[in-house]
Design an enzyme around this catalytic site. Structure first.
Site, PDB file in Angstrom:
ATOM      1  N   GLU A 147       0.872  -1.170   0.000  1.00 39.92           N
ATOM      2  CA  GLU A 147       0.000   0.000   0.000  1.00 39.92           C
ATOM      3  C   GLU A 147       0.914   1.226   0.000  1.00 39.92           C
ATOM      4  OE1 GLU A 147      -2.757   0.352   3.300  1.00 39.92           O
ATOM      5  OE2 GLU A 147      -3.584   2.193   2.455  1.00 39.92           O
ATOM      6  N   ARG A 206       5.822 -12.936   9.380  1.00 40.01           N
ATOM      7  CA  ARG A 206       6.473 -11.681   9.023  1.00 40.01           C
ATOM      8  C   ARG A 206       7.808 -11.572   9.728  1.00 40.01           C
ATOM      9  NH1 ARG A 206       2.712  -7.698   8.856  1.00 40.01           N
ATOM     10  NH2 ARG A 206       4.191  -6.024   9.185  1.00 40.01           N
ATOM     11  N   LYS A 210       4.651   0.398   9.595  1.00 41.08           N
ATOM     12  CA  LYS A 210       4.620   1.693   8.916  1.00 41.08           C
ATOM     13  C   LYS A 210       4.094   2.780   9.839  1.00 41.08           C
ATOM     14  CE  LYS A 210       3.569  -0.028   4.469  1.00 41.08           C
ATOM     15  NZ  LYS A 210       2.477  -0.038   3.526  1.00 41.08           N
TER      16      LYS A 210
HETATM   17  P1  ATP Z   1       3.021  -2.597   8.034  1.00 40.40           P
HETATM   18  O1  ATP Z   1       2.438  -3.601   8.962  1.00 40.40           O
HETATM   19  O2  ATP Z   1       4.463  -2.318   8.260  1.00 40.40           O
HETATM   20  O3  ATP Z   1       2.217  -1.361   7.923  1.00 40.40           O
HETATM   21  P2  ATP Z   1       1.822  -3.747   5.755  1.00 40.40           P
HETATM   22  O4  ATP Z   1       1.752  -5.227   5.779  1.00 40.40           O
HETATM   23  O5  ATP Z   1       0.599  -2.999   6.032  1.00 40.40           O
HETATM   24  O6  ATP Z   1       3.048  -3.289   6.643  1.00 40.40           O
HETATM   25  P3  ATP Z   1       1.888  -3.498   2.943  1.00 40.40           P
HETATM   26  O7  ATP Z   1       2.280  -2.318   2.156  1.00 40.40           O
HETATM   27  O8  ATP Z   1       0.475  -3.888   2.958  1.00 40.40           O
HETATM   28  O9  ATP Z   1       2.393  -3.217   4.407  1.00 40.40           O
HETATM   29  O10 ATP Z   1       2.810  -4.730   2.599  1.00 40.40           O
HETATM   30  C1  ATP Z   1       3.125  -5.168   1.316  1.00 40.40           C
HETATM   31  C2  ATP Z   1       3.569  -6.588   1.371  1.00 40.40           C
HETATM   32  O11 ATP Z   1       4.710  -6.721   2.211  1.00 40.40           O
HETATM   33  C3  ATP Z   1       2.489  -7.473   1.946  1.00 40.40           C
HETATM   34  O12 ATP Z   1       2.371  -8.630   1.155  1.00 40.40           O
HETATM   35  C4  ATP Z   1       2.971  -7.783   3.329  1.00 40.40           C
HETATM   36  O13 ATP Z   1       2.539  -9.030   3.753  1.00 40.40           O
HETATM   37  C5  ATP Z   1       4.480  -7.721   3.178  1.00 40.40           C
HETATM   38  N1  ATP Z   1       5.094  -7.354   4.444  1.00 40.40           N
HETATM   39  C6  ATP Z   1       4.890  -6.231   5.161  1.00 40.40           C
HETATM   40  N2  ATP Z   1       5.589  -6.255   6.308  1.00 40.40           N
HETATM   41  C7  ATP Z   1       6.274  -7.416   6.319  1.00 40.40           C
HETATM   42  C8  ATP Z   1       7.164  -8.040   7.242  1.00 40.40           C
HETATM   43  N3  ATP Z   1       7.514  -7.445   8.388  1.00 40.40           N
HETATM   44  N4  ATP Z   1       7.675  -9.241   6.918  1.00 40.40           N
HETATM   45  C9  ATP Z   1       7.348  -9.836   5.764  1.00 40.40           C
HETATM   46  N5  ATP Z   1       6.501  -9.324   4.852  1.00 40.40           N
HETATM   47  C10 ATP Z   1       5.960  -8.125   5.126  1.00 40.40           C
HETATM   48 MG    MG Z   2      -1.153  -3.541   4.671  1.00 43.80          MG
END
Ligand code: ATP
Ligand code: MG
Length: 558
Positions: free
Chosen positions: A36, A262, A272
């Site tokens: 996102e 994760r 984020k």
């Molecule tokens: P955050 O929790 O940091 O806000 P998010 O999952 O909301 O991160 P996205 O932009 O939706 O962030 O993530 C894009 C991709 O990266 C998704 O497929 C998500 O599963 C993966 N991702 C995000 N954070 C991690 C992590 N700590 N380890 C592995 N994959 C991750």
């Molecule tokens: Mg997300």
């Protein structure tokens, strides 16, 4: 240049893909990386990038770079550009497969009408709070909305009017009609559309109705022909909804969602929301602050894509919760740079040494390898003159046992140069050491042993007349606790910020070869660590270097 080749340990997702290709279920695989655009990418995202883009390098197939841009409120074009730059830098190219969830808004809308026509979605006109209250709990079923049994015609009419902008935010939502008693709360008639009269960074004012993540994600995957939709474990409970939506609609394929754990990394934060707070409240200098675990921060710090790839391989992919030691990451950059980084001499906290028996105007060009282990990388020349700088803590008037560096009356070898002996300590009026008066032994050039005595220590140095001044920034962990915010009474992660995470040294001196340093090259400052050029002032030509990592782990393995 050689980088340590990651040892490829296999993992369950790779096994699933191998089976699907062998059984003929798929001829090729399709994955996607779906951030996102509401912040910069961090090293957790890198794990997902290496996984999704990495698999399609290993197996026949391709990977979409898809922006999951369903929530216009927090999203921004700046983030889009930063994300693309980071993915490219990590070494991946989506070619023409750059997509956005918003590319599918019209098709998603048509699918929603289809659900309504099938009696599988309805417009709920209650407040968000009421909907939340009626969801029930893990032990109690939810309560049906009074609008659950609206007629198809009424639902369709309201939904179309929601789209045309007739209603205000929060007045109506579209919900999937699944099961208010389901043990899985995600299936209790989840909201799939809401009104948001906010312009979208791509679609402008075309829409005031935006689809929710769970509804959007599975359909975007299906429309792109994704075979394996890889996501983190918190989406495991959403998988039944992912499958339900696809089962109701006439979609080109039904991707398989697979969850993995994760990445969590100690002494930092990978969310984020928290990263945005650190940036916006000024706890760090920006998204690329070299102390942040963002990809842009790591890049500026001097991490290489190869070191992050090594890290991703090393931590592996599984369903087990993990909290990785920071030293695992630091070891990866050390290993990558050990063979790559040219060597250099730099003195960070200088003390002046005057070599009394060195003729006033004499300058000698000493010869040193660019890298001891790789003679083919050539040699460099280092000037030596009567006045040099050495590191403050390489001299000790009251040395502890085992101190093999310079002491009054003692000898030490200057790296790539001669043996010197300290004869006198000269102080200023305040008693602080002003300079050391030494003599050198001309018979000890190029590692020649001094006659009749042993000299154990070797220290680094630079010629005072030739060295170039620089600012050097020493970075340490951003937080002083392994899991920031977990142990303090307020659960406030900011209270665990490490106040000593950056030390700025403004009086450093570098060997003159570093005048030509370019921002992309990491150097090993001998005995000190790995450093890279952060910036060069275009007017004054003054240099700022970042310490990437020390030579050894100084935190005891975590
Ligand atoms: P955050 O929790 O940091 O806000 P998010 O999952 O909301 O991160 P996205 O932009 O939706 O962030 O993530 C894009 C991709 O990266 C998704 O497929 C998500 O599963 C993966 N991702 C995000 N954070 C991690 C992590 N700590 N380890 C592995 N994959 C991750
Ligand atoms: Mg997300």
């Amino acid at each position: 240049m050689p980088s340590p080749e990651p040892v490829r340990s296999t993992h369950f997702i790779r096994n699933i893909i191998q089976e699907d290709l062998q059984s003929g279920k798929h001829q090729e695989i399709v994955t996607r990386f779906p951030p996102e655009p509401n912040g910069y990418l961090h090293i957790g995202h890198a794990k997902s990038i290496f996984l999704n883009f990495g698999l399609v390098k290993e197996f026949p197939g391709h990977c979409f770079m898809r922006f999951d841009d369903t929530n216009p409120i927090n999203e921004d074009e700046e983030y889009v550009q930063a994300i693309l730059e980071d993915v490219l830098w990590l070494g991946f190219d989506w070619k023409d497969l750059l997509t956005h969830a918003s590319d599918y808004f019209q098709r998603l809308y048509v699918f929603a009408e289809d659900l309504i026509q099938q009696g599988k979605a309805y417009v709920d006109s209650q407040s968000q709070d009421s909907i939340r209250e009626q969801r029930g709990t893990l032990t109690e079923p939810g309560t049906a909305s009074p609008f659950r049994d609206r007629s198809i015609a009424e639902n369709l009419d309201l939904f179309r009017r929601m789209k045309s902008g007739e209603f205000d935010d929060g007045t109506h939502v579209l919900r999937a009609k699944i099961d208010m008693a389901s043990p899985n709360i995600n299936l209790r008639d989840p909201v799939i559309y809401r009104i948001r009269k906010v312009p979208h960074q791509r679609t402008g004012n075309d829409w005031c109705l935006y689809p929710m993540y769970d509804y959007t994600h599975c359909l975007s995957d299906a429309l792109e022909g994704v075979t394996h939709s890889l996501c983190t474990l918190e989406f495991e409970d959403h998988r039944p909804l992912y499958d339900w939506v696809l089962d109701q609609l006439d979609v080109p394929c039904h991707p398989r969602q697979i969850e993995f754990s994760r990445l969590n990394l100690q002494y930092t934060v990978l969310s984020k929301r928290r990263l945005i707070q650190l940036v916006e409240e000024g706890h760090v200098s920006g998204w690329d602050d070299p102390r942040l675990p963002t990809i842009s921060g790591l890049r500026r710090r001097g991490y290489t894509p190869e070191s992050l790839r090594l890290f991703a391989e090393r931590i592996g992919v599984s369903k087990a919760e993990s909290n990785i030691y920071m030293s695992v990451l630091e070891d990866c950059i050390r290993e990558d740079l050990d063979s790559k980084a040219p060597r250099a001499l730099a003195v960070l906290r200088p003390v002046k040494v005057i070599i009394l028996n060195w003729p006033e105007d004499q300058v000698e060009e000493l010869d040193a390898p660019v890298h001891q282990q790789f003679p083919d990388r050539g040699r460099r020349s280092i000037p030596m003159s009567r006045e040099i700088f050495i590191e403050e803590d390489d001299f000790n008037e009251d040395p502890p046992e085992g101190f093999y560096r310079l002491v009054p009356g003692g000898e030490v070898r200057l790296r790539n140069a001669y043996v010197i002996r300290c004869d006198e300590v000269v102080r200023d009026a305040s008693g602080k050491i002003k300079e050391l008066h030494c003599i050198y032994d001309p018979n000890t050039a190029r590692g020649r042993k001094p006659e009749g005595r042993k000299v154990k220590g070797i220290i680094h140095w630079v010629s005072a007349a030739h060295a170039i001044p620089a600012e050097v920034r020493l970075y340490d962990r951003l937080f002083s606790e392994p899991t920031p915010g977990s142990d303090n009474p307020d659960k406030n992660f900011l209270l665990d910020l490490n106040q000593y995470s950056m030390e700025i040294l403004t009086q450093a001196w570098l060997e003159p070869n570093l005048k030509k340093a370019d921002a992309g090259t990491a150097y090993q400052f001998e005995r000190l660590g790995y450093f890279c050029l952060d910036s060069r002032d275009s007017k004054t030509d003054s240099l700022v270097f970042n310490r990437i990592v020390t030579l050894r782990d100084s935190w005891g393995g975590n």
